[in-house]
Design an enzyme around this catalytic site. Structure first.
Site, PDB file in Angstrom:
ATOM      1  N   ASP A   1       0.826  -1.139  -0.183  1.00 55.66           N
ATOM      2  CA  ASP A   1      -0.085  -0.116  -0.073  1.00 55.66           C
ATOM      3  C   ASP A   1       0.828   1.169   0.079  1.00 55.66           C
ATOM      4  O   ASP A   1       2.088   1.003   0.001  1.00 55.66           O
ATOM      5  CB  ASP A   1      -1.075   0.029   1.124  1.00 55.66           C
ATOM      6  CG  ASP A   1      -2.221   0.909   0.911  1.00 55.66           C
ATOM      7  OD1 ASP A   1      -2.044   1.763  -0.107  1.00 55.66           O
ATOM      8  OD2 ASP A   1      -3.121   0.857   1.562  1.00 55.66           O
TER       9      ASP A   1
HETATM   10  C1  BGC Z   1      -4.924   3.301   0.068  1.00 57.19           C
HETATM   11  C2  BGC Z   1      -4.803   2.395  -0.822  1.00 57.19           C
HETATM   12  C3  BGC Z   1      -4.791   2.811  -2.424  1.00 57.19           C
HETATM   13  C4  BGC Z   1      -3.746   3.569  -2.559  1.00 57.19           C
HETATM   14  C5  BGC Z   1      -3.173   4.263  -3.684  1.00 57.19           C
HETATM   15  C6  BGC Z   1      -3.707   4.228  -0.152  1.00 57.19           C
HETATM   16  O1  BGC Z   1      -3.667   5.312   0.810  1.00 57.19           O
HETATM   17  O2  BGC Z   1      -5.059   2.676   1.536  1.00 57.19           O
HETATM   18  O3  BGC Z   1      -6.252   1.510  -0.875  1.00 57.19           O
HETATM   19  O4  BGC Z   1      -5.011   1.816  -3.250  1.00 57.19           O
HETATM   20  O5  BGC Z   1      -3.604   4.506  -1.346  1.00 57.19           O
HETATM   21  O6  BGC Z   1      -4.045   5.334  -4.003  1.00 57.19           O
END
Ligand code: BGC
Length: 735
Positions: A273
């Site tokens: 993530d």
């Molecule tokens: C979120 C994810 C997301 C990623 C990319 C993160 O802050 O937890 O779910 O895919 O950002 O945008």
């Protein structure tokens, strides 16, 4: 991807043999796509690079993937630089958070789960993939398959609710829908179940908090939707931010390598993530940036998102021997195989066709699907005196801050929705207004603050009306990432409006806007009718009008329990039994709260339609189930009303004695069927040992012989069970 059925792509090995360590590490880096219009409100403080720098990195072969940019023409240009101007010409894979729609926005995933129609999720995911790939995106960071048993957590809106069985069905359907039948097709969108794992179990429902969880709960509740998504063909998994029993998920060797790769045989790519490797330092799990890189990579995280840690530290870690070259190669191989699997080595310009983008920008079929998906997601909680559907010839007052609102329609995680096409409640209610009815619209208050004269105007409108449609609930930004709440209630200004409107005595129909289950209070709880409308997406107004005016009979059921009070959280229907259950016979020394019973106000599975459905008794085909046998469970359901409706018939099970305390009930099947007025149908479910299995006290997975209760029922608390006994293997052998 490399598996028994499919040989590895020879181009991958040939590239690997020619790549420098920096180029290999480059393939493991995922960075914000600052070249194309970028969703600006997502983690803005970390988007430090500009377009020129990003393109330079692509040219240098230092980027494996870019994310959250949009547009086919500029995507083509990025790809041209990668393919024509980088030394080895390796294409980039373009990713984005496309969660519940692209230009056309479908209901938030939690709302769509209320449909109890995985097939619907398949279709909305397919439509989403068609639009996203036309806009120059190959890969989505979806579906979120986290199980949310605590409604304080804001990201429950992105998943399928509190139940694992329902969650598995929707996880698999969404993966199939995004990816389609052929991963290499121009409209196939690579899926990424996330967030691996336990994210929905953050303590106290507080976002990013720690997770302390029993092994059995992790295995039985939180892991199965990932397995279902992978079995459906997902080739990427995103790690979670949280730790699990002290080990961050993003550096968790036991989970990322032991379970995912070795036990489940996952051949695909594990992507972090956003800056999750960097956060290992803040967790206090890594001493510094280099240590964080080592821990994340060694645990099994292939791609690092946005931190730049792999680029900065992996080459030195390889040089020092702390990361074996073979391990680096294995991760790079997986990324290259992923690119091969989606056809980028055959056609790097796949899904980067500006002509297709303009063709697909607005498809009538997707608008129609958005409307149908939205109305299929609306849950009717209560309908006193059949106030719904509204009859013609009524004076209707539509009151509340959501009636005219256009900014709280799409719900969380909608980065690319075409807002110009959103249908407000007012627009939908006016468009569908029955002959002879009138509609007056009053805001009454703001989303969070009173409006000067608002309550007075609302009260006057309510007095002059035959019925009030009261549109209240949570602002959109109350759910989604980083949106945990301590009190899952309607903002006070809206509650005050509801009280004043209800005091007029005009019947009130609540149109609830929400990204989670809420603890309804006062006049909202006591309204004549309550429709849970979540965030329904582009076609919100039309979908609500369809239900309110009776064009569509609500058919959705709650995928999350609505509690009496916020303080009950975490609250979920399938909780383990206690030694002192709340029964009428017991004194006050029982499992309950002082203020509220230990029940839901509206339980998981609950929902009404515009006809009463009668359930006959649940019956089993035999009192015993042989160890290797099957059993039929059946019940007759009858439409006792005067119009056709769709009913969600649910199968629940309870293991009466277990080596671990068993849940009071667990969903094991459901079927949505249409029933004509007066029609009776016998519904039959098959049960076998596999459906009785769980993580036993010794952490093995399997069923235990003994007595079970089984229900065919309209909700997780309704009905009376039938009973059967699972015979042990030796009894079955003896015959
Ligand atoms: C979120 C994810 C997301 C990623 C990319 C993160 O802050 O937890 O779910 O895919 O950002 O945008």
């Amino acid at each position: 991807m490399p598996n028994a059925a499919k040989p590895a792509d020879p181009r991958v090995e040939s590239l690997l043999a020619r790549m420098t360590v920096e180029e290999k590490v480059g393939q493991l880096g995922v960075f914000a796509d600052m070249v194309r219009p970028f969703a600006p409100d997502v983690n803005p403080e970390n988007n430090v690079r500009n377009a020129g720098e990003v393109l330079e990195q692509v040219r240098a072969g230092r980027v494996g993937s870019l994310f959250n940019g949009v547009g086919a023409a500029q995507g083509r240009e990025i790809q041209r630089v990668a393919v024509e101007e980088s030394r080895l010409g390796i294409p980039v894979i373009l990713a984005a958070d496309v969660i519940h729609g692209m230009r056309t926005v479908f209901p938030i995933p939690l709302g769509e789960a209320a449909s109890f129609e995985p097939e619907l999720a398949y279709r909305t995911a397919r439509a989403t993939a068609i639009e996203a790939t036309a806009a120059g995106i190959h890969w989505t960071y979806a579906p979120a398959v986290d199980i949310a048993r605590d409604q304080r957590w804001g990201r429950g809106a992105e998943g399928a609710g509190e139940d694992t069985f329902l969650g598995c069905a929707f996880a698999a359907a969404r993966v199939r829908g995004f990816q389609g039948a052929d991963l290499r097709a121009a409209d196939s969108l690579l899926a990424t179940p996330k967030h691996f794992v336990g994210y929905g179990a953050v303590a106290a429902g507080m976002e990013y908090n720690y997770v302390e969880i029993a092994e059995g709960t992790l295995r039985d509740v939180h892991l199965p939707p990932f397995k279902a998504a992978l079995d459906a063909g997902a080739l990427a998994v995103m790690t979670a931010f949280n730790d699990i029993n002290g080990v961050p998920a993003s550096a968790n060797h036991a989970l990322l390598t032991g379970l995912l790769r070795e036990q489940w045989g996952f051949p695909g790519v594990v992507v972090s993530d956003y800056t999750a490797d960097m956060e290992l330092v803040a967790h206090g799990y890594a001493a510094d940036d280099r240590d964080a890189t080592l821990r994340a990579f060694s645990a099994g995280m292939d791609m690092s998102m946005q931190s730049g840690f792999y680029a900065a530290h992996l080459p030195a870690l390889v040089e020092s021997g702390q990361v074996p070259m073979a391990a680096l190669d294995a991760a790079v191989r997986r990324v290259l195989e992923l690119k091969a699997a989606v056809g980028l080595f055959d056609d790097p310009y796949r899904s980067l066709d500006p002509a297709r983008e303009s063709d697909v920008s607005q498809l009538p079929a997707h608008e129609a699907l958005a409307r149908d998906a939205a109305r299929r997601s609306i849950v009717l909680l209560r309908n006193e005196a059949d106030v719904l559907p509204l009859r013609g010839g009524q004076r209707i007052a539509a009151i509340g801050p959501f009636v005219r609102d256009r900014d709280n329609i799409e719900g969380c995680w909608t980065l690319f929705g075409d807002k110009t096409r959103y249908v407000t409640l007012e627009e939908g209610l006016r468009a569908g207004l029955p002959a002879g009815s009138t509609l007056e619209v009053v805001d009454g208050c703001g989303l969070e603050a009173p409006l000067e004269g608002g309550i007075e105007a609302a009260v006057a409108a309510a007095r002059a009306a035959d019925v009030v449609l009261l549109a209240v609930g949570e602002p959109q930004r109350y759910s989604g990432e980083a949106q945990s709440r301590t009190r899952i209630v309607i903002p006070p200004a809206q509650q005050a409006l509801a009280e004043a409107v209800a005091a007029t005595g005009t019947p009130v129909v609540v149109l609830l806007r929400n990204g989670r289950a809420l603890a309804l209070e006062g006049a909202v709880r006591d309204a004549a009718a309550i429709l849970v409308t979540w965030f329904l997406g582009s076609q919100t107004g039309h979908a609500v009008a369809d239900v309110v005016y009776g064009g569509y009979s609500p058919s959705a059921r709650l995928p999350v329990s609505f509690p009496h009070d916020s303080g009950q959280q975490p609250f979920f229907y399938n909780h383990p039994r206690t030694g002192r259950p709340e029964t009428p016979e017991m004194s006050e020394f029982k499992a309950r709260w002082r203020e509220h019973p230990n029940t839901a106000l509206y339980p998981f599975g609950h929902g009404l339609g515009y006809a009463r459905i009668e359930y006959g008794p649940t019956a089993v085909s035999a009192p015993v189930l042989d160890w290797d046998g099957t059993l039929e469970v059946r019940a007759t359901v009858r439409n006792a009303g005067t119009r056709a409706v769709e009913e969600v018939v649910q199968l629940y099970l309870h293991d009466r004695v277990g080596s671990r305390v068993r849940p009071v009930r667990e969903l094991k099947g459901f079927r949505k069927l249409e029933l004509q007025p007066g029609e009776s149908r016998e519904v039959v479910f098959a049960l076998s040992r596999a459906q009785l299995a769980f993580t036993r006290a010794d952490v093995s997975h399997g069923a235990e012989p003994g007595a079970f209760d089984v229900w065919i029922a309209p909700s997780s608390v309704a009905g009376a069970p039938a009973r059967f006994e699972l015979l042990p293997p030796q009894d079955a052998a003896r015959g």
